[in-house]
Design a protein around this motif. Sequence first.
Motif, mmCIF file in Angstrom:
data_model
loop_
_atom_site.group_PDB
_atom_site.id
_atom_site.type_symbol
_atom_site.label_atom_id
_atom_site.label_comp_id
_atom_site.label_asym_id
_atom_site.label_seq_id
_atom_site.Cartn_x
_atom_site.Cartn_y
_atom_site.Cartn_z
ATOM 1 N N ASP A 1 2.090 -8.863 -0.761
ATOM 2 C CA ASP A 1 2.455 -7.731 0.093
ATOM 3 C C ASP A 1 3.807 -7.145 -0.299
ATOM 4 O O ASP A 1 4.031 -5.931 -0.191
ATOM 5 N N TYR B 1 7.240 -8.664 8.522
ATOM 6 C CA TYR B 1 5.914 -8.653 9.117
ATOM 7 C C TYR B 1 6.036 -8.390 10.611
ATOM 8 O O TYR B 1 6.945 -8.887 11.275
ATOM 9 N N GLU C 1 -5.448 -7.172 -5.628
ATOM 10 C CA GLU C 1 -5.226 -8.456 -4.979
ATOM 11 C C GLU C 1 -4.328 -9.393 -5.773
ATOM 12 O O GLU C 1 -3.899 -10.426 -5.273
ATOM 13 N N THR D 1 0.812 -1.218 0.000
ATOM 14 C CA THR D 1 0.000 0.000 0.000
ATOM 15 C C THR D 1 0.843 1.265 0.000
ATOM 16 O O THR D 1 0.399 2.297 -0.486
ATOM 17 N N GLY E 1 1.477 -9.561 12.433
ATOM 18 C CA GLY E 1 0.657 -10.096 11.355
ATOM 19 C C GLY E 1 0.413 -9.159 10.194
ATOM 20 O O GLY E 1 -0.370 -9.479 9.302
ATOM 21 N N ARG E 2 1.089 -8.017 10.176
ATOM 22 C CA ARG E 2 0.895 -7.039 9.109
ATOM 23 C C ARG E 2 2.234 -6.677 8.487
ATOM 24 O O ARG E 2 3.273 -6.752 9.163
ATOM 25 N N PRO E 3 2.253 -6.287 7.203
ATOM 26 C CA PRO E 3 3.504 -5.797 6.621
ATOM 27 C C PRO E 3 4.073 -4.672 7.468
ATOM 28 O O PRO E 3 3.345 -3.798 7.944
ATOM 29 N N ASP F 1 5.699 -2.017 6.971
ATOM 30 C CA ASP F 1 5.532 -0.612 6.622
ATOM 31 C C ASP F 1 4.142 -0.093 6.952
ATOM 32 O O ASP F 1 3.895 1.114 6.905
ATOM 33 N N GLN F 2 3.220 -1.008 7.291
ATOM 34 C CA GLN F 2 1.905 -0.574 7.754
ATOM 35 C C GLN F 2 1.883 -0.381 9.270
ATOM 36 O O GLN F 2 0.962 0.221 9.800
ATOM 37 N N VAL F 3 2.890 -0.918 9.950
ATOM 38 C CA VAL F 3 2.982 -0.787 11.407
ATOM 39 C C VAL F 3 3.854 0.410 11.778
ATOM 40 O O VAL F 3 3.469 1.255 12.584
#
Length: 254
Positions: free
Chosen positions: A16, A154, A12, A1, A157-159, A161-163
């Motif tokens: 990721d 990760y 989709e 993202t 549980g998230r990539p 760069d999203q955290v």
Amino acid sequence: TAISFNDFPLDERYPDFPHHTEIHRFLLEFAERFGLRDHIRFQTAVEHAEPDPEGGWRIRTSDGETHHFESLLVCNGHHWDPLLPEFPGSFSGETIHSHHYIDPTEPLDLRGRRVVVVGIGNSGVDIVSELSRKGVAERVFLSTRSGAWVIPKYAFGRPVDQVFKTNPRLPLGLQRRLAQALPRIISGKMESFGLPKPNHRFLEAHPTVSSELLLRLGSGDAAAKPDIAALDGDQVRFADGSVETADAIVYATG
């Protein structure tokens, strides 16, 4: 993202962490969707640019034509010219910069060989992780001068760069202070893996992202070393006084 366009997100079909060929396909699809190809002149160099007294820029191109543009962006990049460090002495083995590295056999065949990788950025740790897998290189050493915060791809549980991303609604200094405990929680101390303690606080410099490096170091598949002090034929002397025999050096030094 993080690399998507707001009006043309990665869908989709893409994982990721897409492969570079997938990123290439995405950019081609973006250009096709918005008709960018009709406005791009390929294989044309800019030979001269100067401000136009009436505003904008006068651009002279390699085909001999002069054009007027409202804006000029110089995007010549900073990854095109590899930086090679200088160490006392000389090395008799083969050397390569990560800029030219493709895989364990190209452009150098590093299988079954003793390799020193210099640098702990993303390129360096990816090369160390790949070469230190069973059946590839005989032995791999990672030499780093200043250390880095190594975090997995990760987190929770998230990539990652999203955290670990900034919030424009909060002061950056406050966000950095709040994030100081996160690398200790998800990766532990870098010193536990033989790496030096980073010489900066988390997020004061770009962290190194790797889900494999710490596993390789912890499993003994690769070994961490400090900065190189000197080169002597096929011997590499490190700042802590240790000496290792090496067949090749890979400089991942920016």
